[in-house]
Scaffold this active site. Structure first.
Site, mmCIF file in Angstrom:
data_model
loop_
_atom_site.group_PDB
_atom_site.id
_atom_site.type_symbol
_atom_site.label_atom_id
_atom_site.label_comp_id
_atom_site.label_asym_id
_atom_site.label_seq_id
_atom_site.Cartn_x
_atom_site.Cartn_y
_atom_site.Cartn_z
ATOM 1 N N SER A 126 0.951 -1.191 0.070
ATOM 2 C CA SER A 126 0.073 -0.113 -0.106
ATOM 3 C C SER A 126 0.971 1.167 -0.077
ATOM 4 C CB SER A 126 -1.024 0.001 1.265
ATOM 5 O OG SER A 126 -1.496 1.351 1.470
ATOM 6 N N TYR A 169 -0.783 -0.318 10.665
ATOM 7 C CA TYR A 169 -1.370 -0.813 8.983
ATOM 8 C C TYR A 169 0.044 -0.549 7.996
ATOM 9 C CZ TYR A 169 -3.527 -1.303 4.424
ATOM 10 O OH TYR A 169 -3.940 -1.499 3.192
HETATM 11 N N1 LIG Z 1 -8.971 -0.590 -0.723
HETATM 12 C C1 LIG Z 1 -7.871 0.144 -0.773
HETATM 13 O O1 LIG Z 1 -8.115 1.411 -0.533
HETATM 14 C C2 LIG Z 1 -6.408 -0.463 -0.544
HETATM 15 C C3 LIG Z 1 -5.364 0.604 -0.581
HETATM 16 C C4 LIG Z 1 -3.922 0.206 -0.532
HETATM 17 C C5 LIG Z 1 -3.841 -1.308 -0.463
HETATM 18 N N2 LIG Z 1 -4.919 -2.074 -0.397
HETATM 19 C C6 LIG Z 1 -4.561 -3.591 -0.117
HETATM 20 O O2 LIG Z 1 -5.003 -4.246 -1.233
HETATM 21 C C7 LIG Z 1 -5.196 -5.451 -1.001
HETATM 22 C C8 LIG Z 1 -6.934 -6.033 -1.190
HETATM 23 O O3 LIG Z 1 -7.649 -5.519 -0.316
HETATM 24 P P1 LIG Z 1 -9.063 -4.782 -1.071
HETATM 25 O O4 LIG Z 1 -9.187 -3.501 -1.039
HETATM 26 O O5 LIG Z 1 -9.289 -5.585 -2.224
HETATM 27 O O6 LIG Z 1 -10.102 -5.178 0.126
HETATM 28 P P2 LIG Z 1 -11.161 -6.469 0.366
HETATM 29 O O7 LIG Z 1 -11.836 -6.599 -0.735
HETATM 30 O O8 LIG Z 1 -11.606 -6.267 1.754
HETATM 31 O O9 LIG Z 1 -10.084 -7.820 0.496
HETATM 32 C C9 LIG Z 1 -9.270 -7.856 1.765
HETATM 33 C C10 LIG Z 1 -9.443 -9.682 1.592
HETATM 34 O O10 LIG Z 1 -8.755 -10.284 2.505
HETATM 35 C C11 LIG Z 1 -9.289 -11.348 2.994
HETATM 36 N N3 LIG Z 1 -8.788 -11.706 4.417
HETATM 37 C C12 LIG Z 1 -8.611 -11.023 5.395
HETATM 38 N N4 LIG Z 1 -8.437 -11.797 6.381
HETATM 39 C C13 LIG Z 1 -8.425 -13.273 6.102
HETATM 40 C C14 LIG Z 1 -7.936 -14.245 6.706
HETATM 41 N N5 LIG Z 1 -7.737 -14.355 7.951
HETATM 42 N N6 LIG Z 1 -7.966 -15.317 5.978
HETATM 43 C C15 LIG Z 1 -8.337 -15.174 4.565
HETATM 44 N N7 LIG Z 1 -8.493 -14.187 4.000
HETATM 45 C C16 LIG Z 1 -8.666 -13.108 4.668
HETATM 46 C C17 LIG Z 1 -10.694 -10.979 3.196
HETATM 47 O O11 LIG Z 1 -11.522 -11.975 2.754
HETATM 48 P P3 LIG Z 1 -13.209 -12.231 2.721
HETATM 49 O O12 LIG Z 1 -13.443 -11.912 1.451
HETATM 50 O O13 LIG Z 1 -13.440 -13.622 3.293
HETATM 51 O O14 LIG Z 1 -13.533 -11.324 3.788
HETATM 52 C C18 LIG Z 1 -10.717 -10.126 1.696
HETATM 53 O O15 LIG Z 1 -10.996 -11.004 0.687
HETATM 54 C C19 LIG Z 1 -5.118 -5.651 0.689
HETATM 55 O O16 LIG Z 1 -3.856 -5.980 0.989
HETATM 56 C C20 LIG Z 1 -5.354 -4.198 1.083
HETATM 57 O O17 LIG Z 1 -4.493 -3.871 2.413
HETATM 58 C C21 LIG Z 1 -6.105 -1.742 -0.165
#
Ligand SMILES: NC(=O)c1ccc[n+]([C@@H]2O[C@H](COP(=O)([O-])OP(=O)(O)OC[C@H]3O[C@@H](n4cnc5c(N)ncnc54)[C@H](OP(=O)(O)O)[C@@H]3O)[C@@H](O)[C@H]2O)c1
Ligand SMILES: Cc1cc2nc3c(=O)[nH]c(=O)nc-3n(C[C@H](O)[C@H](O)[C@H](O)COP(=O)(O)OP(=O)(O)OC[C@H]3O[C@@H](n4cnc5c(N)ncnc54)[C@H](O)[C@@H]3O)c2cc1C
Lengths: 250, 453
Positions: A142, A155
């Site tokens: 991130s 984080y």
């Molecule tokens: N959204 C943003 O603005 C942003 C910005 C920078 C970086 N990121 C990074 O991008 C990546 C993807 O995030 P996203 O934005 O697509 O959000 P998201 O849809 O909430 O994805 C997070 C995923 O992590 C999974 N997860 C969390 N804990 C887990 C566990 N213990 N075991 C298995 N799976 C687990 C969740 O599973 P479930 O589907 O089952 O809940 C979910 O699918 C993350 O690493 C996040 O930190 C996001």
């Protein structure tokens, strides 16, 4: 694309960014391993990806918080398609800073999920890629990892630590011709950020980020800021003199 | 999954509403939302491409279906496609309508003038396309659907299972429950590209003559009309007819628009001056021959407006009205002339005018808009009372001609007009889900009197 379709494993496959990425892979007729914790959600996604064109989709359940099981997670994903060409690690959580400051156990869990777990999984995968002397390990960190800020430093520290880890891993795998891609998104409208007002020029869609990831993998990129303008924003944030930085609300 | 309080607008932008909006992540949680309905009414929201208030629910709960976006199955032998209700037609084109080496491919049998609508929205309005005379409306090609109701049931509806509910849900404006998924029968065409012809015509009689001549051999037909022309030139315009070109393929159109209108101009870019200039130039575009033939992708023929995202903003902050009605065959010539005359007299209108004949294929939908006759659709920049007066005048003409007005485009018809246009209303009421209602359904009195508070 080579004669045999590319094999892609996605860890945290039900993340919104991962779904968008998986759909691109499926439409390019690639074979997929989806790893996540929600069986029903994974099965639903697998059906979708098959219709979109994926010739083969395997589903595996895993709780990435259970770090002891990660070696087996890597092994299962690797062997499902008889090896891998691309691994994308997408899971993570965005903890509330005030809460993790107040509750050490929550803080520890968030550090484990966002740093310890992906780092260990990367290493377990690296050993296999290294032998094959090919492939890409892509990990979503991130922009928050670029500088510690009061609003989310736990984080940020986990993601920043992961960035450093990937830097070292890239160094190690250079000789083996294995690419290590550090994906640094800015604000992305996903379920992780659903509690925020998702809109305005700084917000990107998961589809945009997924397209950028695919392009960076294709050209064996190293660090990807996505969308591109975050490169400039973070250059400023990183170099902002401390007296100014301390007065900001960032 | 917490609802968020939000203000939102109809596509026309004239109507606004504020209320809770929730985006369920999958069909299970969508169905659960109806189970514990809040005190306020619920309605589904697809892509919000309806111009009027069918997908608005001020003070109530809006269930946005954008995350119900998974494909579930496709059988390349039969062309049966099953997908969730939030899948957009643009996604179906991109995923399924990829041309084979010989140019053939699977085509959505019916598409409206924009590909950015959801399958659920296309069913709930039983949308029509340029091939209505040949293929009927969207509902003709729905094999089955899964409907969630507020009593907790999830029902499979088809022509044989729960047929009453099936027919009520097609064209049912979201009032019978929440469509979770649907199975559509796609159509195999020998060439995805279209061979098309544009022909200038001088008045309404020429339109009818061209249309009669074209119906057999051309499956897609529609006409653009110069809404400012009156007198002897009343109804002049350009007739478009098209059919699939065997062995010639076409790549799917993009899933998103490439350019968008970034912000609303302070006043409408569409006004009497720009309209006159546009219509004059447009009429001349076919040159001296008055005719043009080409073979090309279906994109420009079907979705001319999709080239520019958020084009609706061009009408400025006051937005615009759209009007669409169908006049039955016996009154088609005179009724259409009356409508066009009223519009030309008022000097209102826009470049977006479509005149088309509906056929007699007949949809299973109880409350579907399409019926045999001639349909006229056009936009009006919102000029306040002047525009509302004109819309009332048009409504009167439609009622006199025993026609009906299209709910997807409507802002202002009266309950009486609605009831006259849709004689199946009392039968439809048996299938209403008590938890669901919309600004439209309350405005035109769809709910039986005792249920209204
Ligand atoms: N959204 C943003 O603005 C942003 C910005 C920078 C970086 N990121 C990074 O991008 C990546 C993807 O995030 P996203 O934005 O697509 O959000 P998201 O849809 O909430 O994805 C997070 C995923 O992590 C999974 N997860 C969390 N804990 C887990 C566990 N213990 N075991 C298995 N799976 C687990 C969740 O599973 P479930 O589907 O089952 O809940 C979910 O699918 C993350 O690493 C996040 O930190 C996001
Ligand atoms: C440029 C343009 C051109 C158009 N051309 C045509 C045309 O040629 N022919 C035509 O027929 N229409 C046309 N339309 C209108 C458009 O096709 C319809 O309004 C369509 O229904 C919009 O779909 P949507 O997904 O945006 O639904 P919305 O507008 O969001 O909702 C429409 C209705 O469907 C209901 N609904 C949505 N999803 C569900 C669900 N899952 N379950 C139950 N109910 C649901 C809503 O409650 C509402 O009543 C056009 C619109 C535009 C903007």
């Amino acid at each position: 694309m080579t004669l045999t379709a590319r094999r892609v494993a996605i860890f945290g496959a039900t993340s919104d960014i991962a779904i968008a990425f998986a759909r691109r892979c499926a439409e390019a007729r690639q074979r997929l391993v989806l790893v996540g914790r929600d069986r029903a959600a994974l099965d639903r996604l697998a059906a979708d990806l098959s219709v979109r064109g994926a010739p083969q989709v395997e589903v595996q359940e895993a709780d990435f918080a259970r770090t002891a099981a990660l070696a087996a997670v890597a092994e299962n994903a690797w062997s499902a398609l008889g090896g891998l060409d691309v691994a994308l690690i997408a899971y993570g959580s965005l903890p509330d800073q005030a809460r993790v400051s107040a509750d050490a156990r929550e803080g520890e869990a968030a550090l484990a999920l966002n740093f310890v777990s992906p780092a260990l999984l990367c290493d377990a995968l690296a050993a296999r890629f290294e032998v094959g002397k090919a492939g890409t390990i892509a990990v979503i960190t991130s922009v928050a990892g670029d500088r510690g800020r009061q609003s989310n430093y736990l984080y940020g520290a986990a993601k920043g630590g992961l960035q450093k880890f990937l830097e070292g891993l890239r160094h190690r795998l250079f000789k083996a011709n294995v690419a290590v891609l550090d994906v640094r998104p800015g604000f992305v409208a996903t379920k992780m950020t659903a509690h925020l007002p998702q809109g305005g020029p700084l917000w990107a869609t998961p589809e945009k980020v997924a397209g950028d990831i695919e392009a960076a993998i294709a050209k064996r990129g190293v660090v990807l800021y996505t969308p591109w303008f975050w490169f400039g924003i973070m250059a400023i944030v990183r170099t902002l003199p401390r007296p100014l930085f301390h007065r900001s609300k960032l | 999954m917490e609802p968020v309080r939000r203000a939102y607008r109809s596509w026309g932008g004239v109507l606004r509403a504020e209320g809770d909006v929730v985006r369920p992540r999958d069909p299970q949680s969508a169905a659960r939302l109806l189970l514990a309905p809040p005190a306020a009414p619920v309605i589904a929201y697809g892509c919000g491409r309806s111009y009027g208030d069918v997908a608005l629910n001020p003070g109530g709960l809006l269930v946005e279906t954008r995350h119900l976006d998974c494909f579930l199955a496709f059988d390349p032998e039969t062309g049966l496609l099953t997908c969730e209700a939030g899948v957009r037609l643009a996604d179906i084109f991109a995923v399924i309508s990829r041309p084979q080496a010989d140019g053939s491919g699977w085509m959505l049998p019916v598409v409206p003038g924009t590909r950015f609508v959801s399958v659920g929205g296309a069913i709930a309005n039983d949308v029509h396309g340029k091939n209505d005379h040949a293929c009927g409306s969207f509902g003709n090609h729905v094999e089955r659907l899964e409907l969630a109701r507020s009593d907790g049931s999830r029902l499979i509806c088809s022509r044989t299972e729960n047929p009453g509910l099936f027919c009520a849900t097609i064209g049912g404006l979201g009032l019978t429950g929440l469509i979770l998924s649907a199975t559509l029968r796609l159509r195999k065409v020998s060439g995805l590209a279209l061979e098309s012809e544009e022909i200038r015509f001088g008045d309404l009689d020429e339109f009818f003559a061209l249309d009669a001549e074209s119906a057999e051999a051309w499956e897609y037909t529609a006409a653009w009309v110069d809404c400012l022309a009156g007198g002897a030139q009343l109804g002049r315009g350009i007739y478009l007819r098209a059919r699939h070109a065997p062995s010639i393929g076409a790549e799917p159109p993009s899933r998103e628009t490439k350019i968008a209108v970034p912000f609303a101009p302070p006043i409408s870019a569409v006004n009497a001056l720009s309209l006159r200039a546009f219509n004059a130039a447009y009429l001349r575009k076919l040159g001296r021959s008055g005719r043009k033939t080409q073979i090309a992708s279906y994109e420009k023929t079907f979705f001319p407006l999709d080239a520019i995202g958020q084009w609706n903003k061009l009408y400025g902050p006051r937005g615009f009205y759209q009007f669409q009605a169908v006049i039955p065959p016996q009154a088609a010539r005179d009724g259409t002339a009356d409508l066009l005359r009223a519009i030309a007299d008022a000097g209102q209108g826009s470049m977006l005018v479509v005149l088309k004949r509906f056929g007699s294929v007949g949809s299973p939908g109880l409350m579907s808009f399409p019926m045999p006759g001639v349909t006229l659709a056009l936009d009006f920049p919102n000029l306040g009372d002047d525009t509302l007066r004109l819309l009332r005048r048009l409504e009167d003409i439609v009622v006199t001609a025993r026609g009906r007005i299209y709910p997807a485009k409507d802002f202002s018809m009266s309950a009486a007009t609605y009831e006259k246009g849709y004689p199946a209303l009392s039968a439809f009421r048996h299938f209403l889900d008590p938890a669901m209602s919309s600004a439209f359904s309350r405005r035109v009195g769809i709910h039986p009197a005792e249920a209204q508070t």
